[in-house]
Design a protein around this motif. Structure first.
Motif, PDB file in Angstrom:
ATOM      1  N   ILE A  66       0.835  -1.208   0.000  1.00 15.71           N
ATOM      2  CA  ILE A  66       0.000   0.000   0.000  1.00 15.71           C
ATOM      3  C   ILE A  66       0.870   1.258   0.000  1.00 15.71           C
ATOM      4  CG2 ILE A  66      -1.716   1.312   1.298  1.00 15.71           C
ATOM      5  CD1 ILE A  66      -2.731  -1.247  -0.154  1.00 15.71           C
ATOM      6  N   ALA A  67       1.963   1.241   0.761  1.00 17.68           N
ATOM      7  CA  ALA A  67       2.842   2.413   0.798  1.00 17.68           C
ATOM      8  C   ALA A  67       3.456   2.694  -0.563  1.00 17.68           C
ATOM      9  CB  ALA A  67       3.939   2.208   1.852  1.00 17.68           C
ATOM     10  N   VAL A  68       3.800   1.645  -1.297  1.00 19.63           N
ATOM     11  CA  VAL A  68       4.349   1.837  -2.648  1.00 19.63           C
ATOM     12  C   VAL A  68       3.278   2.393  -3.577  1.00 19.63           C
ATOM     13  CG1 VAL A  68       5.339   0.668  -4.658  1.00 19.63           C
ATOM     14  CG2 VAL A  68       6.144   0.093  -2.364  1.00 19.63           C
ATOM     15  N   TYR A  69       2.049   1.900  -3.469  1.00 22.33           N
ATOM     16  CA  TYR A  69       0.968   2.467  -4.277  1.00 22.33           C
ATOM     17  C   TYR A  69       0.752   3.946  -3.944  1.00 22.33           C
ATOM     18  CZ  TYR A  69      -0.788  -1.909  -6.310  1.00 22.33           C
ATOM     19  OH  TYR A  69      -0.934  -3.069  -7.047  1.00 22.33           O
ATOM     20  N   PHE A  70       0.832   4.283  -2.649  1.00 23.47           N
ATOM     21  CA  PHE A  70       0.597   5.659  -2.223  1.00 23.47           C
ATOM     22  C   PHE A  70       1.657   6.611  -2.761  1.00 23.47           C
ATOM     23  CE2 PHE A  70      -2.420   6.188   1.572  1.00 23.47           C
ATOM     24  CZ  PHE A  70      -3.258   5.174   1.146  1.00 23.47           C
ATOM     25  N   SER A  71       2.905   6.155  -2.845  1.00 24.61           N
ATOM     26  CA  SER A  71       4.007   7.066  -3.135  1.00 24.61           C
ATOM     27  C   SER A  71       4.702   6.819  -4.468  1.00 24.61           C
ATOM     28  CB  SER A  71       5.056   6.973  -2.017  1.00 24.61           C
ATOM     29  OG  SER A  71       5.555   5.646  -1.903  1.00 24.61           O
ATOM     30  N   GLY A  72       4.458   5.671  -5.079  1.00 24.31           N
ATOM     31  CA  GLY A  72       5.213   5.290  -6.268  1.00 24.31           C
ATOM     32  C   GLY A  72       4.961   6.135  -7.497  1.00 24.31           C
ATOM     33  N   PHE A  73       3.844   6.865  -7.534  1.00 25.19           N
ATOM     34  CA  PHE A  73       3.594   7.725  -8.696  1.00 25.19           C
ATOM     35  C   PHE A  73       4.364   9.039  -8.605  1.00 25.19           C
ATOM     36  CE2 PHE A  73       0.540   9.093  -5.563  1.00 25.19           C
ATOM     37  CZ  PHE A  73       0.422  10.473  -5.751  1.00 25.19           C
ATOM     38  N   MET A  74       4.977   9.287  -7.434  1.00 29.81           N
ATOM     39  CA  MET A  74       5.743  10.526  -7.248  1.00 29.81           C
ATOM     40  C   MET A  74       7.252  10.303  -7.323  1.00 29.81           C
ATOM     41  SD  MET A  74       3.657  12.388  -4.133  1.00 29.81           S
ATOM     42  CE  MET A  74       3.489  10.931  -3.080  1.00 29.81           C
ATOM     43  N   GLY A  75       7.686   9.076  -7.142  1.00 30.02           N
ATOM     44  CA  GLY A  75       9.116   8.786  -7.118  1.00 30.02           C
ATOM     45  C   GLY A  75       9.349   7.295  -7.123  1.00 30.02           C
ATOM     46  N   PRO A  76      10.577   6.867  -6.868  1.00 33.91           N
ATOM     47  CA  PRO A  76      10.898   5.445  -6.943  1.00 33.91           C
ATOM     48  C   PRO A  76      10.343   4.613  -5.800  1.00 33.91           C
ATOM     49  CG  PRO A  76      12.821   6.693  -6.239  1.00 33.91           C
ATOM     50  CD  PRO A  76      11.774   7.698  -6.627  1.00 33.91           C
ATOM     51  N   ALA A  77       9.865   5.255  -4.734  1.00 33.44           N
ATOM     52  CA  ALA A  77       9.255   4.553  -3.594  1.00 33.44           C
ATOM     53  C   ALA A  77      10.195   3.518  -2.999  1.00 33.44           C
ATOM     54  CB  ALA A  77       7.922   3.912  -4.005  1.00 33.44           C
ATOM     55  N   HIS A  78      11.414   3.938  -2.690  1.00 30.26           N
ATOM     56  CA  HIS A  78      12.340   3.044  -1.987  1.00 30.26           C
ATOM     57  C   HIS A  78      11.861   2.792  -0.564  1.00 30.26           C
ATOM     58  CE1 HIS A  78      15.863   4.477  -4.759  1.00 30.26           C
ATOM     59  NE2 HIS A  78      15.030   3.654  -5.372  1.00 30.26           N
ATOM     60  N   LEU A  79      11.542   3.874   0.155  1.00 33.17           N
ATOM     61  CA  LEU A  79      11.014   3.832   1.525  1.00 33.17           C
ATOM     62  C   LEU A  79      11.952   3.109   2.479  1.00 33.17           C
ATOM     63  CD1 LEU A  79       7.309   2.872   0.626  1.00 33.17           C
ATOM     64  CD2 LEU A  79       8.529   5.026   0.270  1.00 33.17           C
ATOM     65  N   ASN A  80      13.229   3.075   2.159  1.00 31.26           N
ATOM     66  CA  ASN A  80      14.172   2.240   2.878  1.00 31.26           C
ATOM     67  C   ASN A  80      15.589   2.693   2.505  1.00 31.26           C
ATOM     68  OD1 ASN A  80      15.930   0.139   3.662  1.00 31.26           O
ATOM     69  ND2 ASN A  80      14.460  -1.462   3.182  1.00 31.26           N
ATOM     70  N   PRO A  81      16.390   3.195   3.460  1.00 30.82           N
ATOM     71  CA  PRO A  81      17.748   3.607   3.132  1.00 30.82           C
ATOM     72  C   PRO A  81      18.594   2.508   2.496  1.00 30.82           C
ATOM     73  CG  PRO A  81      17.131   4.448   5.282  1.00 30.82           C
ATOM     74  CD  PRO A  81      16.036   3.504   4.858  1.00 30.82           C
ATOM     75  N   ALA A  82      18.381   1.264   2.902  1.00 28.54           N
ATOM     76  CA  ALA A  82      19.149   0.160   2.311  1.00 28.54           C
ATOM     77  C   ALA A  82      18.820   0.007   0.833  1.00 28.54           C
ATOM     78  CB  ALA A  82      18.869  -1.142   3.060  1.00 28.54           C
ATOM     79  N   VAL A  83      17.554   0.141   0.482  1.00 27.07           N
ATOM     80  CA  VAL A  83      17.144   0.055  -0.919  1.00 27.07           C
ATOM     81  C   VAL A  83      17.712   1.236  -1.699  1.00 27.07           C
ATOM     82  CG1 VAL A  83      15.163   0.075  -2.491  1.00 27.07           C
ATOM     83  CG2 VAL A  83      15.081  -1.281  -0.392  1.00 27.07           C
ATOM     84  N   THR A  84      17.689   2.410  -1.097  1.00 27.55           N
ATOM     85  CA  THR A  84      18.264   3.591  -1.744  1.00 27.55           C
ATOM     86  C   THR A  84      19.756   3.396  -2.005  1.00 27.55           C
ATOM     87  OG1 THR A  84      16.624   5.112  -0.811  1.00 27.55           O
ATOM     88  CG2 THR A  84      18.755   6.044  -1.420  1.00 27.55           C
ATOM     89  N   ILE A  85      20.491   2.939  -0.996  1.00 26.69           N
ATOM     90  CA  ILE A  85      21.929   2.721  -1.158  1.00 26.69           C
ATOM     91  C   ILE A  85      22.189   1.616  -2.180  1.00 26.69           C
ATOM     92  CG2 ILE A  85      24.006   1.890   0.026  1.00 26.69           C
ATOM     93  CD1 ILE A  85      22.902   3.356   2.546  1.00 26.69           C
TER      94      ILE A  85
END
Length: 234
Positions: free
Chosen positions: A50-69
């Motif tokens: 749900i969090a990815v659906y909420f935010s994924g249209f605005m950006g990559p929706a990593h929501l996680n520093p490990a995923v970002t790195i």
């Protein structure tokens, strides 16, 4: 700027729903009290979706520093976005945890178990053994980040990708989560742990800062290894 807000907003929703299911299971007089690990694992998997659906249209929706790195190491993200993303994610984690506190406001006074209160916010090991706990977080995050990178090599129908990510989180939670509570996300643990430290919860006990480095360092190591292995294959 929208991408940075996306990371803040998405992480806040992730923690609201993810720590929300922990609150539902852990806190006294909740209608879901003691409903167990399966409910928590399902709750976190759907929270990510749900969090990815909420935010994924605005950006990559990593929501996680490990995923970002991991994405930066893999060459999928500019390095100048890494620190802003991480700051936004941690702040989102704090806000999401505060919303969980407000959501279950009367239940904190009813809950006397300090471990249950802290476990609503942050992760902790089933057996405290720092080297083993670190390895658990490295392995879990390796599976997460490698899985996310592998998904970039597949074509999904529009709107399906977040559900695939949720299934990945569910698999990690059910199979690998029992050792440390599978933080696999520094912001998921650090943001709510900060909130636990600051919130006026009577009798809440320690925020266990002695353990807090494990769910930060382990996921970062796991993400870097996953990105490195993926780069060798692709």
């Amino acid at each position: 700027m929208l991408q940075i807000f996306s990371e803040f907003f998405g992480t806040a929703i992730l923690i609201l729903l993810g720590d929300g299911v922990c609150a539902a299971v852990n806190l006294k007089k909740s209608k879901a009290e003691a409903s167990g690990w399966i409910v928590i694992a399902m709750g976190w998997a759907t929270a990510v979706t749900i969090a990815v659906y909420f935010s994924g249209f605005m950006g990559p929706a990593h929501l996680n520093p490990a995923v970002t790195i991991g994405n930066a190491v893999a060459g999928n993200l500019e390095w100048n976005l890494v620190l802003p993303f991480i700051i936004a994610q941690v702040l989102g984690g704090i806000v999401g945890a505060v919303l969980v506190w407000a959501m279950y406001l009367p239940h904190w006074a009813e809950t006397k178990d300090q471990g249950a209160i802290l476990g609503t916010f942050a992760t902790g090991p089933a057996i405290r053994h720092y080297p083993a706990n670190l390895i658990s977080e490295i392995i879990g995050t390796f599976v997460l980040v490698f899985g996310l990178l592998a998904m970039t090599q597949h074509q999904f129908a529009d709107g399906v990708n977040p559900m695939a990510v949720g299934v990945l989180i569910l698999a990690i939670g059910l199979s690998l989560g029992g050792a440390t509570g599978y933080a696999i996300n520094p912001a998921r643990d650090l943001g709510p742990r900060i909130a636990h430290q600051l919130l006026p919860i009577a009798g809440k006990g320690s925020s266990d800062w002695a353990y807090s480095w494990v769910p930060v360092v382990g996921p970062v190591i796991g993400a870097v290894i996953a990105a490195g292995v993926f780069g060798l294959i692709v």
